[in-house]
Design a protein around this motif. Sequence first.
Motif, PDB file in Angstrom:
ATOM      1  N   LYS A   1      25.433  16.658   1.204  1.00 54.31           N
ATOM      2  CA  LYS A   1      24.581  17.551   0.692  1.00 54.31           C
ATOM      3  C   LYS A   1      24.534  17.279  -0.873  1.00 54.31           C
ATOM      4  O   LYS A   1      23.409  17.232  -1.449  1.00 54.31           O
ATOM      5  CB  LYS A   1      25.066  18.733   0.935  1.00 54.31           C
ATOM      6  CG  LYS A   1      24.314  20.097   0.643  1.00 54.31           C
ATOM      7  CD  LYS A   1      24.748  21.169   1.279  1.00 54.31           C
ATOM      8  CE  LYS A   1      24.183  22.525   0.846  1.00 54.31           C
ATOM      9  NZ  LYS A   1      24.774  23.831   0.967  1.00 54.31           N
ATOM     10  N   ALA A   2      25.477  16.847  -1.477  1.00 55.36           N
ATOM     11  CA  ALA A   2      25.644  16.490  -2.969  1.00 55.36           C
ATOM     12  C   ALA A   2      24.778  15.474  -3.225  1.00 55.36           C
ATOM     13  O   ALA A   2      24.174  15.650  -4.421  1.00 55.36           O
ATOM     14  CB  ALA A   2      27.075  16.480  -3.152  1.00 55.36           C
ATOM     15  N   TYR A   3      24.654  14.607  -2.420  1.00 51.26           N
ATOM     16  CA  TYR A   3      23.697  13.348  -2.669  1.00 51.26           C
ATOM     17  C   TYR A   3      22.271  13.914  -2.883  1.00 51.26           C
ATOM     18  O   TYR A   3      21.483  13.571  -3.736  1.00 51.26           O
ATOM     19  CB  TYR A   3      23.844  12.344  -1.463  1.00 51.26           C
ATOM     20  CG  TYR A   3      22.846  11.318  -1.753  1.00 51.26           C
ATOM     21  CD1 TYR A   3      21.752  11.360  -0.870  1.00 51.26           C
ATOM     22  CD2 TYR A   3      22.833   9.872  -2.325  1.00 51.26           C
ATOM     23  CE1 TYR A   3      20.782  10.490  -0.900  1.00 51.26           C
ATOM     24  CE2 TYR A   3      22.001   9.283  -2.457  1.00 51.26           C
ATOM     25  CZ  TYR A   3      20.984   9.393  -1.776  1.00 51.26           C
ATOM     26  OH  TYR A   3      19.850   8.538  -1.575  1.00 51.26           O
ATOM     27  N   PHE A   4      21.888  14.744  -2.024  1.00 50.18           N
ATOM     28  CA  PHE A   4      20.444  15.168  -1.843  1.00 50.18           C
ATOM     29  C   PHE A   4      20.236  16.091  -2.983  1.00 50.18           C
ATOM     30  O   PHE A   4      19.355  16.080  -3.802  1.00 50.18           O
ATOM     31  CB  PHE A   4      20.019  15.743  -0.736  1.00 50.18           C
ATOM     32  CG  PHE A   4      19.896  14.982   0.574  1.00 50.18           C
ATOM     33  CD1 PHE A   4      21.051  14.971   1.415  1.00 50.18           C
ATOM     34  CD2 PHE A   4      18.968  14.046   0.421  1.00 50.18           C
ATOM     35  CE1 PHE A   4      20.760  14.000   2.368  1.00 50.18           C
ATOM     36  CE2 PHE A   4      18.641  13.021   1.307  1.00 50.18           C
ATOM     37  CZ  PHE A   4      19.799  13.221   2.384  1.00 50.18           C
ATOM     38  N   LYS A   5      21.298  16.823  -3.470  1.00 54.23           N
ATOM     39  CA  LYS A   5      21.157  17.721  -4.547  1.00 54.23           C
ATOM     40  C   LYS A   5      20.860  16.898  -5.873  1.00 54.23           C
ATOM     41  O   LYS A   5      19.983  17.568  -6.791  1.00 54.23           O
ATOM     42  CB  LYS A   5      22.637  18.779  -4.833  1.00 54.23           C
ATOM     43  CG  LYS A   5      22.473  19.892  -3.792  1.00 54.23           C
ATOM     44  CD  LYS A   5      23.632  20.829  -4.184  1.00 54.23           C
ATOM     45  CE  LYS A   5      23.569  22.023  -3.329  1.00 54.23           C
ATOM     46  NZ  LYS A   5      23.975  23.198  -4.107  1.00 54.23           N
ATOM     47  N   ARG A   6      21.563  16.023  -6.232  1.00 53.94           N
ATOM     48  CA  ARG A   6      21.293  15.292  -7.159  1.00 53.94           C
ATOM     49  C   ARG A   6      20.011  14.339  -7.372  1.00 53.94           C
ATOM     50  O   ARG A   6      20.023  13.762  -8.287  1.00 53.94           O
ATOM     51  CB  ARG A   6      22.733  14.605  -7.494  1.00 53.94           C
ATOM     52  CG  ARG A   6      23.874  15.430  -7.779  1.00 53.94           C
ATOM     53  CD  ARG A   6      24.929  14.907  -8.475  1.00 53.94           C
ATOM     54  NE  ARG A   6      24.495  14.337  -9.853  1.00 53.94           N
ATOM     55  CZ  ARG A   6      24.473  15.006 -10.922  1.00 53.94           C
ATOM     56  NH1 ARG A   6      24.893  16.371 -10.852  1.00 53.94           N
ATOM     57  NH2 ARG A   6      24.132  14.644 -12.145  1.00 53.94           N
ATOM     58  N   PHE A   7      19.604  14.012  -6.209  1.00 54.01           N
ATOM     59  CA  PHE A   7      18.501  12.960  -6.088  1.00 54.01           C
ATOM     60  C   PHE A   7      17.376  13.236  -6.648  1.00 54.01           C
ATOM     61  O   PHE A   7      16.826  14.382  -6.612  1.00 54.01           O
ATOM     62  CB  PHE A   7      18.411  12.610  -4.530  1.00 54.01           C
ATOM     63  CG  PHE A   7      17.460  11.567  -4.245  1.00 54.01           C
ATOM     64  CD1 PHE A   7      16.131  11.735  -3.954  1.00 54.01           C
ATOM     65  CD2 PHE A   7      18.007  10.400  -4.461  1.00 54.01           C
ATOM     66  CE1 PHE A   7      15.480  10.608  -3.728  1.00 54.01           C
ATOM     67  CE2 PHE A   7      17.297   9.209  -4.142  1.00 54.01           C
ATOM     68  CZ  PHE A   7      15.959   9.434  -3.845  1.00 54.01           C
ATOM     69  N   GLN A   8      16.996  12.201  -7.541  1.00 50.97           N
ATOM     70  CA  GLN A   8      15.678  12.477  -8.494  1.00 50.97           C
ATOM     71  C   GLN A   8      14.721  11.706  -7.709  1.00 50.97           C
ATOM     72  O   GLN A   8      14.922  10.502  -7.964  1.00 50.97           O
ATOM     73  CB  GLN A   8      15.917  12.082  -9.606  1.00 50.97           C
ATOM     74  CG  GLN A   8      14.642  12.371 -10.527  1.00 50.97           C
ATOM     75  CD  GLN A   8      14.503  11.984 -11.912  1.00 50.97           C
ATOM     76  OE1 GLN A   8      15.821  11.779 -12.675  1.00 50.97           O
ATOM     77  NE2 GLN A   8      13.483  11.726 -12.557  1.00 50.97           N
ATOM     78  N   VAL A   9      13.461  12.246  -7.036  1.00 55.77           N
ATOM     79  CA  VAL A   9      12.591  11.450  -6.444  1.00 55.77           C
ATOM     80  C   VAL A   9      11.820  10.615  -7.395  1.00 55.77           C
ATOM     81  O   VAL A   9      11.502  11.406  -8.763  1.00 55.77           O
ATOM     82  CB  VAL A   9      11.661  12.185  -5.764  1.00 55.77           C
ATOM     83  CG1 VAL A   9      12.240  12.565  -4.411  1.00 55.77           C
ATOM     84  CG2 VAL A   9      11.298  13.509  -6.434  1.00 55.77           C
ATOM     85  N   LYS A  10      11.336   9.737  -7.297  1.00 54.91           N
ATOM     86  CA  LYS A  10      10.357   8.817  -8.053  1.00 54.91           C
ATOM     87  C   LYS A  10       8.926   9.458  -7.917  1.00 54.91           C
ATOM     88  O   LYS A  10       8.967  10.243  -7.144  1.00 54.91           O
ATOM     89  CB  LYS A  10      10.281   7.352  -7.834  1.00 54.91           C
ATOM     90  CG  LYS A  10      11.700   6.663  -8.101  1.00 54.91           C
ATOM     91  CD  LYS A  10      11.569   5.241  -7.781  1.00 54.91           C
ATOM     92  CE  LYS A  10      12.699   4.424  -8.324  1.00 54.91           C
ATOM     93  NZ  LYS A  10      13.772   4.625  -7.674  1.00 54.91           N
TER      94      LYS A  10
END
Lengths: 302, 164
Positions: free
Chosen positions: A10-19
């Motif tokens: 979940k942490a990965y998705f929270k920090r993920f910035q989409v291009k």
Amino acid sequence: MVFVKSVKTKAYFKRFQVKYKRRREGKTDYRARIRLINQDKNKYNTPKYRFVVRFTNKDIVAQIISSTIVGDLVLASAYAHELPQYGLEVGLTNYAAAYCTGLLLARRVLKTLELDSEYEGNVEATGEDFSVEPTDNRRPFRALLDVGLVRTTTGNRVFGALKGALDGGLDIPHSDKRFAGFKKDEKQLDAEVHRKYIYGGHVASYMKILMEDEPEKYQSHFSQYIKKGIDPDNLEEMYKKVHAAIRANPSPVKSTKPPPKEYKRYNLRKLTYEERKAKLVERLNALNSSAGADDDEDEDDE
Amino acid sequence: MPAGHGLRSRTRDLFSRPFRKKGYIPLTTYLRTYKIGDYVDVKVNGAVHKGMPHKFYHGRTGRVWNVTKRAIGVEINKQVGNRIIRKRIHVRVEHVLPSRCQEDFRARVKKNDQLKTEAKARGEIISTKRQPEGPKPGFMVEGATLETVTPIPYDVVNDLKGGY
């Protein structure tokens, strides 16, 4: 099964910035786009046109586009699938067809801007490096080549389209380093070789080779050419005729299409803002009226 | 070793890009046009290193006095000692936003002009001045029942119920 620590928590998705969306789709190179669109501020609202060339598997798209904040505006466009009107029916994505498409776009743009009599360009395609000379009255139409995500190697078809546009009379800053026929050793463009490519000479020689060595492959590979009765020898003639036809009448043909028929909708349409608010009001009213009824009952009980 | 007061000192957070907004900046910043006399806000974009203003000017608003190929000249007020100086800096367009400080004023001007022309057509004289908000009007309180409260004589026994 091996125990692997999952990476996508979940942490990965929270920090993920989409291009950016078009980067995710792999369609736009933003680094190049920024540099192509950026207009000098002291030129204010003057549009900066880019000559966009894109290849699909069966078609070539050439457009002149300017950019605004609300979106890009296409000034003129030319497609390889329009070339049958001018007499070219086969080989719609080769170097020669790219040249024709570029030429068509250039003549089209100049016609709409009424510059076509000023700037004839290079009527006889010789393969030499040709740049438009500015005349006294009006300056030539300037555009910048936008290749997209293509790898710019020597002899790429985008440069075929570029050559077509240059010969058509557009002012596009370029160098002859990437035209077909440029010899890296001598650092010079071999105009003869380039001319061969513009008139489909490379296709003609391959046809001849196959006819000699592998006739069955020739039949399968060039079946459309055979059907239309095109031989390797009259390929150049055909292209000359196409160029002349393009110069004669470059205007686009408006196709009359029947209005699209209504399709049955299988998923729910999204409600508009007003519709959603109206629904909320209805729900609240219903709640209030039923709550009102409940209150009355309670009071009666007490 | 002492702290140092270089050009970009103490800007670790000020110039950093916001969360999940790193990378290429949206292209509208490059497509905007600015004219001399416009009001602009200076907001530094840490992703672009050229044409950055000094950290003092971050968050300031000024007027455009010059337009060059890639940058804008902005005139910003700075207090130096006991006076305010009009400083002229050049900033690249990536560090500049169009200011909305005059938006309300311009809208009002437009509306007032329209009202005035309408009134002139009708032959009336109207005042378009803004009035300050006055005191609220009086109102009756609803659902109020009167409850008269009278003092009762002090009774030691009852009041010390809690314990003593």
